[in-house]
Design a protein around this motif. Structure first.
Motif, short mmCIF file in Angstrom:
data_model
loop_
_atom_site.label_atom_id
_atom_site.label_comp_id
_atom_site.label_asym_id
_atom_site.label_seq_id
_atom_site.Cartn_x
_atom_site.Cartn_y
_atom_site.Cartn_z
N ALA A 48 0.83 -1.20 0.00
CA ALA A 48 0.00 0.00 0.00
C ALA A 48 0.87 1.25 0.00
CB ALA A 48 -0.93 0.00 1.21
N ARG A 49 1.98 1.22 0.75
CA ARG A 49 2.89 2.36 0.77
C ARG A 49 3.51 2.58 -0.61
NH1 ARG A 49 4.06 7.29 1.51
NH2 ARG A 49 6.29 7.73 1.56
N LEU A 50 3.95 1.52 -1.26
CA LEU A 50 4.56 1.66 -2.58
C LEU A 50 3.54 2.17 -3.59
CD1 LEU A 50 6.85 -1.50 -2.81
CD2 LEU A 50 7.50 0.87 -2.32
N ALA A 51 2.30 1.73 -3.49
CA ALA A 51 1.25 2.24 -4.39
C ALA A 51 1.04 3.73 -4.18
CB ALA A 51 -0.05 1.47 -4.17
N ALA A 52 1.07 4.17 -2.93
CA ALA A 52 0.90 5.59 -2.63
C ALA A 52 2.04 6.43 -3.20
CB ALA A 52 0.79 5.81 -1.12
N VAL A 53 3.26 5.92 -3.11
CA VAL A 53 4.40 6.62 -3.68
C VAL A 53 4.27 6.71 -5.21
CG1 VAL A 53 6.90 6.55 -4.05
CG2 VAL A 53 5.96 6.01 -1.80
N MET A 54 3.85 5.61 -5.83
CA MET A 54 3.67 5.63 -7.28
C MET A 54 2.54 6.58 -7.67
SD MET A 54 4.82 4.75 -10.16
CE MET A 54 6.11 3.71 -9.44
N ASP A 55 1.51 6.68 -6.85
CA ASP A 55 0.44 7.64 -7.10
C ASP A 55 1.01 9.06 -7.19
OD1 ASP A 55 -1.42 5.62 -7.05
OD2 ASP A 55 -2.33 6.20 -5.14
N GLU A 56 1.92 9.40 -6.29
CA GLU A 56 2.55 10.73 -6.33
C GLU A 56 3.22 10.97 -7.67
OE1 GLU A 56 5.17 11.95 -3.19
OE2 GLU A 56 4.14 10.72 -1.72
N ALA A 57 3.96 9.97 -8.14
CA ALA A 57 4.68 10.11 -9.40
C ALA A 57 3.72 10.27 -10.57
CB ALA A 57 5.60 8.91 -9.62
N VAL A 58 2.73 9.40 -10.65
CA VAL A 58 1.78 9.44 -11.76
C VAL A 58 0.98 10.74 -11.75
CG1 VAL A 58 -0.28 8.33 -12.74
CG2 VAL A 58 1.64 6.94 -11.97
N ALA A 59 0.56 11.19 -10.56
CA ALA A 59 -0.19 12.44 -10.47
C ALA A 59 0.66 13.63 -10.89
CB ALA A 59 -0.70 12.64 -9.04
N THR A 60 1.93 13.65 -10.49
CA THR A 60 2.83 14.75 -10.87
C THR A 60 3.03 14.77 -12.38
OG1 THR A 60 3.97 14.60 -8.74
CG2 THR A 60 5.12 15.73 -10.53
N LEU A 61 3.28 13.62 -12.98
CA LEU A 61 3.45 13.55 -14.43
C LEU A 61 2.18 13.98 -15.17
CD1 LEU A 61 5.36 10.15 -14.63
CD2 LEU A 61 6.32 12.40 -15.16
N THR A 62 1.03 13.57 -14.64
CA THR A 62 -0.24 13.92 -15.28
C THR A 62 -0.47 15.43 -15.24
OG1 THR A 62 -1.21 11.78 -14.70
CG2 THR A 62 -2.73 13.56 -15.22
N ARG A 63 -0.29 16.03 -14.08
CA ARG A 63 -0.49 17.48 -13.95
C ARG A 63 0.41 18.26 -14.90
NH1 ARG A 63 -0.86 16.22 -8.34
NH2 ARG A 63 1.35 16.70 -8.09
N GLN A 64 1.68 17.86 -14.97
CA GLN A 64 2.63 18.56 -15.84
C GLN A 64 2.26 18.39 -17.30
OE1 GLN A 64 4.92 20.58 -15.06
NE2 GLN A 64 6.40 20.72 -16.75
N ALA A 65 1.86 17.18 -17.68
CA ALA A 65 1.50 16.91 -19.09
C ALA A 65 0.28 17.71 -19.51
CB ALA A 65 1.26 15.42 -19.28
N VAL A 66 -0.70 17.84 -18.63
CA VAL A 66 -1.90 18.61 -18.96
C VAL A 66 -1.59 20.10 -18.99
CG1 VAL A 66 -4.20 19.26 -18.14
CG2 VAL A 66 -3.49 16.86 -18.07
#
Length: 288
Positions: A48-66
């Motif tokens: 669950a911790r690793l999933a939360a860390v990956m969420d941070e990465a994916v969300a950051t990439l998504t925000r920047q791409a948009v």
């Protein structure tokens, strides 16, 4: 994770460097894995911790791409499969569904590249599909693998209304197809057990695909979602097919197998699922 990745993306955008995002993500992900493995012996907390860390990465990439692509609007990045369940083992695949409301193909491709290339450059194994809400549901109707993966869908970043449109459509499909889905999953389970020699008692078991392994627990969860539209953890105390004691037993079994799997990945340095003799003493020492 988010701050380091955002800085690297800004350096790339300004032309100061190339490939900084992938390098930053690779370093941050390695540090996150090491810290989680040191902190948690319990597999459910670790994944669950690793999933939360990956969420941070994916969300950051998504925000920047948009933010840097005016032609991109109304996108939602959705985790599916094990990542969707927030069960991300140290070297597991990351499965993503990119939902959009219809946009020019070149804009969609540009967004996907901005999201996916840093993940690939970081050495991660990423599976992805791009759909509108309607095309995703249509695809799931004809593909049982997609149907299964979408049962574990979870919004990570992007347009919440677009994601809600997808889940509403998918829930109607789930209701229509539940009998067909249940039969398909039962047939799949029996075939998988045949391939694994029908034994729970192998001395070197496959803790994911073998009989009594994680995939059997997943199958129980998928069948429950297909019938009731919610995970077993949200099952009511009355009127369901599981008693509270049954659910607690499943949780304990899953926690134990997730612990084995997460630390097995780390000790092997690859996504290995077989509990071979040579690795058992090291795992036993780690898990007490």
């Amino acid at each position: 994770m988010a701050g380091r990745l955002a800085d690297a993306l800004e350096r790339e955008r300004s032309g100061k460097t190339y490939g900084a995002a992938g390098a930053a993500l690779k370093k941050s992900w390695a540090e996150a894995r090491k810290a989680a493995l040191a902190q948690y012996a319990r597999g459910d907390a670790l994944v669950a911790r690793l999933a939360a860390v990956m969420d941070e990465a994916v969300a950051t990439l998504t925000r920047q791409a948009v933010a840097t692509r005016p032609a991109v609007s109304k996108v939602a990045v959705v985790a599916t499969g094990g990542y969707g369940r927030s069960q991300l083992a140290p070297l597991s695949d990351i499965d993503l569904l990119i939902l959009h409301a219809g946009m020019p193909e070149d804009a969609l491709k540009s967004f996907a590249n901005a999201l996916l290339y840093p993940l690939w450059d970081a050495g991660l194994t990423v599976g992805h599909a791009m759909h509108t809400a309607s095309s995703a549901v249509k695809f799931a109707e004809s593909d049982m693998t997609a149907m299964t993966a979408f049962l574990d869908a979870r919004l990570v970043a992007g347009d919440a209304r677009l994601y809600k449109d997808f889940t509403s459509r998918f829930d109607m499909l789930r209701w229509r197809m539940k009998s067909k889905f249940i039969k398909a999953k039962r047939d799949e389970l029996e075939a998988r057990h045949d391939r694994s020699a029908q034994s729970r008692y192998l001395a070197e078991p496959d803790i994911k695909e073998g009989k009594g392994g994680l995939r059997d627990i997943h199958a129980i969860g998928w069948l429950h979602r297909a019938l009731y539209g919610k995970p077993i953890s949200e099952a009511g105390k009355r009127g369901g097919v599981f008693r509270p004691d049954d659910i607690n037993s499943l949780k304990r079994a899953e926690r134990f197998l997730l612990s084995l799997r997460a630390h097995l990945h780390d000790l092997r340095g690859r996504a290995d699922e077989r509990l071979s003799f040579d690795i058992q003493p090291a795992l036993a020492e780690r898990l007490g």
